[in-house]
Design a protein around this motif. Structure first.
Motif, mmCIF file in Angstrom:
data_model
loop_
_atom_site.group_PDB
_atom_site.id
_atom_site.type_symbol
_atom_site.label_atom_id
_atom_site.label_comp_id
_atom_site.label_asym_id
_atom_site.label_seq_id
_atom_site.Cartn_x
_atom_site.Cartn_y
_atom_site.Cartn_z
ATOM 1 N N ILE A 166 0.728 -1.332 0.091
ATOM 2 C CA ILE A 166 0.003 -0.155 0.024
ATOM 3 C C ILE A 166 0.730 1.219 -0.213
ATOM 4 C CG2 ILE A 166 -1.807 1.253 1.048
ATOM 5 C CD1 ILE A 166 -2.114 -1.534 2.754
ATOM 6 N N ASN A 201 0.431 5.540 -0.221
ATOM 7 C CA ASN A 201 -0.072 6.626 0.005
ATOM 8 C C ASN A 201 0.949 7.966 -0.680
ATOM 9 O OD1 ASN A 201 -1.509 8.874 0.904
ATOM 10 N ND2 ASN A 201 -1.169 8.798 2.872
ATOM 11 N N THR A 202 2.001 8.172 -0.078
ATOM 12 C CA THR A 202 2.919 9.254 -0.596
ATOM 13 C C THR A 202 4.165 8.721 -1.017
ATOM 14 O OG1 THR A 202 3.725 9.783 1.709
ATOM 15 C CG2 THR A 202 1.992 11.076 1.229
ATOM 16 N N GLY A 203 4.596 7.497 -0.654
ATOM 17 C CA GLY A 203 5.765 6.798 -0.715
ATOM 18 C C GLY A 203 6.897 7.460 0.022
ATOM 19 N N ASP A 226 7.637 6.723 3.238
ATOM 20 C CA ASP A 226 8.136 5.668 4.215
ATOM 21 C C ASP A 226 9.494 5.619 4.031
ATOM 22 O OD1 ASP A 226 6.615 3.853 6.047
ATOM 23 O OD2 ASP A 226 8.578 3.025 5.427
ATOM 24 N N SER A 256 6.399 0.934 1.617
ATOM 25 C CA SER A 256 5.770 1.359 0.754
ATOM 26 C C SER A 256 6.089 0.746 -0.649
ATOM 27 C CB SER A 256 4.806 2.675 0.713
ATOM 28 O OG SER A 256 6.001 3.609 0.800
ATOM 29 N N HIS A 264 4.814 17.693 10.873
ATOM 30 C CA HIS A 264 5.642 18.979 10.432
ATOM 31 C C HIS A 264 5.518 19.027 8.876
ATOM 32 C CE1 HIS A 264 8.525 19.264 13.952
ATOM 33 N NE2 HIS A 264 7.360 18.937 14.205
ATOM 34 N N GLY A 266 1.247 11.768 4.532
ATOM 35 C CA GLY A 266 -0.128 11.371 4.316
ATOM 36 C C GLY A 266 -0.694 11.232 5.933
ATOM 37 N N GLY A 280 0.535 6.064 7.067
ATOM 38 C CA GLY A 280 1.945 5.841 7.670
ATOM 39 C C GLY A 280 1.766 6.746 8.940
ATOM 40 N N TYR A 331 3.974 12.410 15.498
ATOM 41 C CA TYR A 331 4.136 13.356 16.336
ATOM 42 C C TYR A 331 4.040 14.655 15.428
ATOM 43 C CZ TYR A 331 8.943 13.370 14.269
ATOM 44 O OH TYR A 331 9.965 13.615 13.322
ATOM 45 N N GLY A 384 0.246 -0.680 6.528
ATOM 46 C CA GLY A 384 0.464 -1.625 5.354
ATOM 47 C C GLY A 384 0.323 -2.944 5.940
ATOM 48 N N VAL A 389 -6.548 1.258 4.458
ATOM 49 C CA VAL A 389 -7.284 2.269 5.401
ATOM 50 C C VAL A 389 -7.932 3.052 4.088
ATOM 51 C CG1 VAL A 389 -7.201 4.281 6.644
ATOM 52 C CG2 VAL A 389 -5.896 2.326 7.447
ATOM 53 N N TYR A 399 11.199 5.351 17.188
ATOM 54 C CA TYR A 399 9.966 5.667 16.623
ATOM 55 C C TYR A 399 9.955 4.819 15.248
ATOM 56 C CZ TYR A 399 6.463 8.516 13.949
ATOM 57 O OH TYR A 399 5.363 8.895 13.228
HETATM 58 C C1 LIG Z 1 10.077 14.715 4.737
HETATM 59 C C2 LIG Z 1 9.347 14.054 6.085
HETATM 60 C C3 LIG Z 1 8.981 14.448 7.194
HETATM 61 C C4 LIG Z 1 8.349 13.618 8.141
HETATM 62 N N1 LIG Z 1 7.836 14.428 9.336
HETATM 63 C C5 LIG Z 1 7.392 13.656 10.259
HETATM 64 C C6 LIG Z 1 6.844 14.223 11.340
HETATM 65 O O1 LIG Z 1 6.698 15.441 11.420
HETATM 66 N N2 LIG Z 1 6.200 13.534 12.170
HETATM 67 C C7 LIG Z 1 5.981 12.090 12.155
HETATM 68 O O2 LIG Z 1 5.321 11.441 13.262
HETATM 69 N N3 LIG Z 1 6.309 11.446 11.300
HETATM 70 C C8 LIG Z 1 7.154 12.237 10.274
HETATM 71 N N4 LIG Z 1 7.769 11.641 9.084
HETATM 72 C C9 LIG Z 1 7.542 10.083 9.072
HETATM 73 C C10 LIG Z 1 6.317 9.457 8.221
HETATM 74 O O3 LIG Z 1 5.256 9.700 9.605
HETATM 75 C C11 LIG Z 1 6.366 8.369 7.940
HETATM 76 O O4 LIG Z 1 7.347 8.356 6.738
HETATM 77 C C12 LIG Z 1 5.280 7.675 7.298
HETATM 78 O O5 LIG Z 1 5.364 6.409 7.144
HETATM 79 C C13 LIG Z 1 4.665 8.290 5.998
HETATM 80 O O6 LIG Z 1 3.320 7.822 5.782
HETATM 81 P P1 LIG Z 1 2.820 7.978 4.149
HETATM 82 O O7 LIG Z 1 1.379 7.372 4.385
HETATM 83 O O8 LIG Z 1 2.790 9.494 3.924
HETATM 84 O O9 LIG Z 1 3.759 7.159 3.362
HETATM 85 P P2 LIG Z 1 3.623 5.850 2.582
HETATM 86 O O10 LIG Z 1 5.064 5.665 2.114
HETATM 87 O O11 LIG Z 1 2.748 5.952 1.465
HETATM 88 O O12 LIG Z 1 3.136 4.680 3.531
HETATM 89 C C14 LIG Z 1 3.861 4.450 4.895
HETATM 90 C C15 LIG Z 1 3.443 3.209 5.484
HETATM 91 O O13 LIG Z 1 2.182 3.396 5.524
HETATM 92 C C16 LIG Z 1 1.314 2.380 4.835
HETATM 93 N N5 LIG Z 1 0.241 2.844 4.226
HETATM 94 C C17 LIG Z 1 0.014 3.927 3.532
HETATM 95 N N6 LIG Z 1 -1.292 4.154 3.190
HETATM 96 C C18 LIG Z 1 -2.074 3.104 3.822
HETATM 97 C C19 LIG Z 1 -3.353 3.065 3.929
HETATM 98 N N7 LIG Z 1 -4.310 3.744 3.247
HETATM 99 N N8 LIG Z 1 -3.729 2.034 4.645
HETATM 100 C C20 LIG Z 1 -2.816 1.201 5.104
HETATM 101 N N9 LIG Z 1 -1.676 1.493 5.295
HETATM 102 C C21 LIG Z 1 -1.233 2.317 4.497
HETATM 103 C C22 LIG Z 1 2.360 2.037 3.621
HETATM 104 O O14 LIG Z 1 2.079 0.668 3.248
HETATM 105 C C23 LIG Z 1 3.552 1.948 4.549
HETATM 106 O O15 LIG Z 1 3.706 0.798 5.371
HETATM 107 C C24 LIG Z 1 8.299 12.351 8.119
HETATM 108 C C25 LIG Z 1 8.839 11.613 6.800
HETATM 109 C C26 LIG Z 1 9.363 12.260 5.889
HETATM 110 C C27 LIG Z 1 9.725 11.765 4.529
#
Ligand SMILES: Cc1cc2nc3c(=O)[nH]c(=O)nc-3n(C[C@H](O)[C@H](O)[C@H](O)COP(=O)(O)OP(=O)(O)OC[C@H]3O[C@@H](n4cnc5c(N)ncnc54)[C@H](O)[C@@H]3O)c2cc1C
Length: 579
Positions: free
Chosen positions: A154, A156-158, A160, A165, A224, A229, A233, A240, A288, A293, A538
């Motif tokens: 799965i 969302n934004t990649g 991770d 993802s 931040h 997304g 994740g 936080y 994931g 979700v 974390y």
């Molecule tokens: C620039 C940057 C800044 C960040 N700042 C913070 C911050 O301020 N606070 C903080 O807590 N974290 C922060 N993070 C970490 C962030 O919380 C993780 O990278 C998180 O996994 C991103 O989630 P995503 O859904 O956007 O990414 P994705 O890479 O798309 O997904 C992350 C994980 O969630 C799963 N997932 C995504 N969508 C779904 C769905 N719909 N259903 C089930 N599983 C799903 C994926 O399979 C993967 O395991 C930051 C990361 C980056 C790159």
């Protein structure tokens, strides 16, 4: 054997997370006879309202024709975190698009080859993606994958940072286009809340959620980064952000989750649903792995004024290495001494520090500007003390509401995307802030980690981009929020003050650095691991090679999480590395 993510082969996928029952599971791969025929993929496409696409790596147009307009467009967004999220063929870090020597990655940072060597290959990217729009098409895709024993990933934004993802030979469910938002003046899942809330679709990103909340006059908790997304994740791993000291982590603010589980069933999870264990697991047990979700309902709060104190100082190039180390130790010690006062003010903060800079900022709820000079006098004294070696300034800005902090925070919060990178991290317990002696040990351990990550004279210290990488200190925990087993978040979060992390990386033209910096960044957290035995980290921002990962990522919740996993995904169709 536990295989690090970068060693995964196309044919055998390591199943380590929540998977003590199976050490490895084979999924059907595109080169094998079990892989569905084109006709069968077409049938899936028809049954999902034509939402199935073949994944194209972001950089493919440049491999085809480096001078084409299309390639120009790709180049213009290649290092842009937001631009990358719009492509199912991209990840925040390019090592998570790469499998062995197969990739389709560019390098515009180091002069040399822009594309190649080699041809454009999918690497870790999935051959097919469902551009998800509804639980119905997600369910069809999951059942298809289950039928053909294909791993489901799965995205969302990649964003991770552990590569969870993407996975080679998987079917991708891409939730990026699920952007719906709804404001509830009163949301009552179980009769226990009945307060304002916002429901967001799985693809809604930070800035989109903040802007929508602002438009209806409320504040929604978030991270931040404007492009992370919130309903993927971020919340499921903990989440936080600026509001964490005041309102708790992302997991503390989730009222309801709608998801499609591995049996294709859509479930609405809240504290009175029959799937309460799953509701517990998904709030802290990670993304994931529990299902896809489709929507999350978050608590929201009244808008309120706040004050930002941000600072940006350059360390003089004339500083000797010993001077720079003393300066950084003084900086860490100063921040640590301010921690109790900042907590009392519900302040959140983050800082970056290196031999080249100290920068960061605090956000304090309220309007009491007169209290600020005294609250920050330890920091302003620090700047004055090191006047000879520090050049820069600090600024106090009254803000009307939380969304106004984003442009200010972007100065110290930006991280490089479009490169390959790794990280390591540790949560820091409150107990280390009790005495000047333990604070001194903490500062020493943080700086020891810095020296291990970028040792003087090492290959990475010769590359300006890598040599300037800072230490990151996040000073925003759910300080006043107890959990009472409501969520699956690691208990270390309820006993921490800081979260410290290191990053390191390489580009395609510096691929020979990959093993060196991967190992350096991995051991960088060792001094903090040694100083905080039995504590955790974390896992959304952690080392993919974390040795004690069960305990460090999940703590005492691991066995209970595994039980939930086996109940809802016995065949491990939804599988990620250590999460
Ligand atoms: C620039 C940057 C800044 C960040 N700042 C913070 C911050 O301020 N606070 C903080 O807590 N974290 C922060 N993070 C970490 C962030 O919380 C993780 O990278 C998180 O996994 C991103 O989630 P995503 O859904 O956007 O990414 P994705 O890479 O798309 O997904 C992350 C994980 O969630 C799963 N997932 C995504 N969508 C779904 C769905 N719909 N259903 C089930 N599983 C799903 C994926 O399979 C993967 O395991 C930051 C990361 C980056 C790159």
């Amino acid at each position: 054997m536990l295989l690090p993510v970068h060693y995964l082969t196309s044919y055998l996928t390591a199943v380590v997370l929540l998977g003590s029952v199976v050490t490895a599971k084979s999924y059907c791969q595109p080169t094998q006879p079990c892989w569905p025929s084109v006709k069968q993929w077409k049938a899936l496409n028809a049954s999902t309202n034509h939402r199935l696409i073949q994944v194209t790596p972001l950089a493919r147009p440049c491999y085809l024709n480096i001078t084409s307009d299309e390639c120009g467009l790709v180049q213009s967004i290649y290092y842009d975190a937001a631009g990358r999220t719009d492509s199912p063929g991209a990840s925040f870090w390019t090592n998570y698009e790469t499998c062995g020597n197969k990739d389709c990655v560019m390098d515009l940072l180091v002069p040399g080859l822009v594309v190649g060597p080699g041809s454009c290959e999918l690497g870790r990217l999935s051959p097919y993606a469902l551009v998800a729009s509804s639980p119905k098409d997600i369910s069809a895709a999951i059942l298809f994958a289950k039928r053909y024993n294909i791993k489901v990933v799965i995205k969302n934004t990649g964003h991770d940072l552990q590569g969870r993802s993407s996975a080679p030979g998987s079917l991708l469910i891409w939730t990026h286009e699920m952007k719906h938002k709804k404001y509830y003046p009163r949301f009552d899942a179980c009769g226990a809340y009945n307060q304002p809330a916002i429901a967001i679709g799985a693809g809604v990103q930070g800035l989109e959620a903040y802007t929508f909340a602002d438009s209806v006059g409320v504040t929604i908790p978030g991270g931040h980064c404007p492009t992370v997304g919130l309903a993927g994740g971020w919340f499921s791993g903990g989440g936080y952000g600026f509001m964490t000291p005041l309102y708790g982590l992302g997991v503390d603010n989730v009222l309801q989750v709608t998801l499609v589980t591995a049996d294709g069933v859509t479930r609405v999870l809240n504290s009175c649903s029959p799937d309460r264990e799953l509701f517990w697991a998904i709030r802290g047990g990670g993304g994931g792995t529990w299902g896809v979700v489709t929507e999350v309902v978050f608590k929201v709060y009244p808008q309120q004024a706040l004050i930002s104190f941000d600072f940006e100082y350059t360390v003089s190039a004339d500083a000797t290495s010993a001077n720079a180390t003393s300066l950084l130790k003084d900086f860490i010690t100063t921040l640590a001494a301010m921690q109790p006062r900042m907590m009392a003010l519900n302040g959140s903060a983050s800082a970056v520090l290196s031999n080249y800079q100290v920068a960061g900022g605090y956000v304090i709820p309220g309007k009491n500007l007169s209290a600020i000079p005294k609250a920050f006098s330890p920091l302003t004294s620090f700047f004055a003390r090191w006047n000879g070696l520090l050049t820069g300034n600090h600024t106090i800005t009254p803000l009307e509401k939380f969304i106004d902090i984003l442009p200010i925070a972007s100065k110290w919060d930006s991280e490089l995307s479009g490169v390959s990178a790794r990280m390591s991290s540790r949560l820091i317990p409150k107990s280390l802030f009790n005495s000047t002696n333990s604070i001194s040990k903490l500062a020493d351990a943080i700086l020891e980690g810095y020296a291990l990550n970028i040792p003087p004279g090492s290959p990475q210290s010769q590359v300006p981009l890598l040599a300037s990488l800072p230490i990151f200190i996040v000073m925003e925990g759910p300080y006043n929020h107890q959990d009472n087993s409501e969520t699956a978040i690691h208990s270390a979060w309820r006993d921490m003050y800081w979260f410290v992390y290191y990053q390191n990386g390489w580009t395609k033209n510096l691929a020979e650095l990959a093993p060196i910096v991967s190992s350096a960044v991995s051991v960088a957290a060792d001094p903090l691991r040694a100083l905080t035995p039995g504590f955790g980290t974390y896992f959304n921002e952690a080392d993919v090679d974390e040795k004690d990962w069960k305990s460090a990522f999940f703590g005492e919740n691991y066995d209970r999480l595994l039980k939930v996993k086996k109940k809802y995904d016995l065949y491990f169709i939804l599988m990620i590395l250590m999460g």
